[in-house]
Write a protein that holds these residues in place. Structure first.
Motif, PDB file in Angstrom:
ATOM      1  N   TYR A  94      33.229  50.561  -9.836  1.00  0.00           N
ATOM      2  CA  TYR A  94      33.775  49.492 -10.739  1.00  0.00           C
ATOM      3  C   TYR A  94      32.878  48.273 -10.356  1.00  0.00           C
ATOM      4  O   TYR A  94      32.067  47.997  -9.553  1.00  0.00           O
ATOM      5  CB  TYR A  94      35.010  49.005  -9.986  1.00  0.00           C
ATOM      6  N   GLU A  95      33.103  47.292 -11.372  1.00  0.00           N
ATOM      7  CA  GLU A  95      32.299  45.980 -11.395  1.00  0.00           C
ATOM      8  C   GLU A  95      30.895  46.272 -11.590  1.00  0.00           C
ATOM      9  O   GLU A  95      30.092  45.674 -10.861  1.00  0.00           O
ATOM     10  CB  GLU A  95      32.678  44.930 -10.039  1.00  0.00           C
ATOM     11  N   ALA A  96      30.437  47.216 -12.446  1.00  0.00           N
ATOM     12  CA  ALA A  96      29.253  47.572 -12.742  1.00  0.00           C
ATOM     13  C   ALA A  96      28.721  46.480 -13.770  1.00  0.00           C
ATOM     14  O   ALA A  96      29.275  46.606 -14.846  1.00  0.00           O
ATOM     15  CB  ALA A  96      28.967  48.937 -13.021  1.00  0.00           C
ATOM     16  N   ALA A  97      27.871  45.724 -13.637  1.00  0.00           N
ATOM     17  CA  ALA A  97      27.097  44.773 -14.546  1.00  0.00           C
ATOM     18  C   ALA A  97      25.962  45.613 -15.507  1.00  0.00           C
ATOM     19  O   ALA A  97      25.395  46.287 -14.800  1.00  0.00           O
ATOM     20  CB  ALA A  97      26.600  43.567 -13.723  1.00  0.00           C
ATOM     21  N   ASN A  98      25.915  45.063 -16.434  1.00  0.00           N
ATOM     22  CA  ASN A  98      24.703  45.360 -17.426  1.00  0.00           C
ATOM     23  C   ASN A  98      24.540  46.860 -17.410  1.00  0.00           C
ATOM     24  O   ASN A  98      23.267  47.380 -17.309  1.00  0.00           O
ATOM     25  CB  ASN A  98      23.466  44.833 -16.705  1.00  0.00           C
ATOM     26  N   VAL A  99      25.625  47.606 -17.713  1.00  0.00           N
ATOM     27  CA  VAL A  99      25.596  48.761 -18.002  1.00  0.00           C
ATOM     28  C   VAL A  99      24.589  49.314 -18.937  1.00  0.00           C
ATOM     29  O   VAL A  99      24.986  48.665 -20.342  1.00  0.00           O
ATOM     30  CB  VAL A  99      26.998  49.630 -18.203  1.00  0.00           C
TER      31      VAL A  99
END
Length: 391
Positions: free
Chosen positions: A123-128
């Motif tokens: 969770y809260e994965a940025a810039n996927v």
């Protein structure tokens, strides 16, 4: 670098249900979600579930709470021209029913199940970002706590909604988009009050559409059609309750119990489809591939049928070394999607007041509804679409 068989983008019901179906078959998955788990779990959405959806939830071991708390509905009301008519679902749809159980609750049940199984979620994965899904070695990258991570995988399932990265990663030339944006929205209020009726009531009125819905016998969800230019802050609770009751037959209006709103929002309405739903080793499912106006209660149910088809194809790929299922996925899913799009468009067109709906148009809508409720064949068509076409 992390390695998995299927990387799932998005932790809504589509992604979680797909993960549960694949996990039950022994296929390894990782879910990557841009938002926090608390945010996803708290999103308020509708929850009229077709029997196909409830069967899938039960099949993966997520049906216990739904069985206790879900409300099985055998009909719904159509209100127009000052009167109400009940559509008997089992009588007109081969004994089938629907279950009222909020999408929020479905999401929480699937999250709890995934955590109990120990399956990986980020969770809260940025810039996927999605890479090389047109080739043989796709991967997903994301940033977490300032560190870039890579997931190598066999397939990517894009279940990250209309605004997600999955569909946006596909070149424009490779996809065809079909869209209709409606010139109104739904102002919705959630309140801890008993529902006005024991079943949903859809209302056509010269002032606009209204819907009496519920989450339980003590929590209600009501909607009124409003212009897209309206702002939530302009609607006090009292103004909402007054407008709602104006659009309902007297018996239902008198049964409405006003109360302070827990949540109030305006949802725009659109119909949208992306074709195809497969791009090499990337598959789209749920709102990433299609949106329906909520009038027909098809959004979550279409996501469920999507992941049913997709999970079947992937299970066949790993278990039988056959790609016939994944090759057929897009066509099978889209065939059902377009029928649901048609039904949702028809419900929306019949029940709402459009900018060009004059007095003649209003009477035509009422005549359509009157015919619908008097014709057994027309009622059966409505009922079988409402409970969900088979898959």
């Amino acid at each position: 670098m992390m390695r998995t068989q299927v990387a799932i983008i998005g932790s809504g019901p589509a992604g979680l249900l797909l993960g549960a179906l694949l996990g039950k078959a022994g296929i390894d998955t990782v879910i990557v979600e841009a938002r926090s788990q608390a945010y996803v779990a708290a999103r308020i959405r509708a929850g009229v579930l077709e029997e196909g959806t409830t069967r899938l939830l039960q099949a993966v071991g997520c049906g216990a709470r739904m069985k206790v708390e879900g409300l099985v509905h055998e009909g719904f009301g159509l209100a127009f021209a000052g009167r109400q008519h009940r559509i008997d679902l089992p009588a007109h749809a081969g004994g089938r029913t629907v279950t009222v159980y909020g999408q929020t609750e479905v999401t929480r049940d699937l999250m709890a199940h995934r955590a109990a199984q120990g399956w990986a979620s980020v969770y809260e994965a940025a810039n996927v970002a999605l890479h090389d899904f047109g080739g043989e070695a796709p991967s997903v990258t994301y940033e977490k706590d300032g560190v870039t991570h890579t997931i190598a995988c066999d397939f990517i399932a894009g279940c990250d909604g209309y605004h997600g990265v999955s569909r946006a990663s596909v070149p424009d030339a490779a996809k065809a988009l079909y869209e209709r944006v409606y010139p109104f929205g739904w102002l919705g209020v959630l309140a801890d009050v008993p529902p006005a009726d024991h079943e949903l009531v859809y209302a056509n009125h010269p002032r606009g559409f209204a819907l009496c819905s519920m989450r339980s016998m003590t929590r209600s969800r009501y909607y009124v059609q409003v212009p897209t230019s309206d702002k939530v802050d302009a609607w006090s609770d009292d103004a909402f309750w007054d407008e709602l009751r104006r659009r309902l037959p007297e018996r239902i209006a008198d049964a409405v119990t006003p109360g302070p709103s827990i949540e109030k929002s305006i949802a725009p309405l659109r119909s949208f489809v992306c074709e195809p739903m497969r791009f090499g080793r990337l598959f789209l499912a749920g709102d990433a591939a299609h949106i329906v106006p909520p009038t027909g209660a098809k959004g979550l149910n279409l996501a469920a049928s999507d992941v049913h088809y997709l999970s079947q194809g992937l299970i066949e790929h790993y278990g039988e070394r056959s790609d016939s299922g994944v090759d057929a996925y897009s066509g099978r899913a889209l065939s059902r999607i377009w029928k649901a799009e048609r039904f949702s468009w028809w419900m929306t067109s019949t029940l709402h007041r459009f900018p060009d709906t004059d007095s003649f148009g209003q009477r035509m809508q009422e005549a359509e509804l009157d015919y619908l409720t008097q014709s057994a064949a027309a009622t059966s068509s409505l009922a079988e679409n409402y409970v969900g076409l088979p898959y």
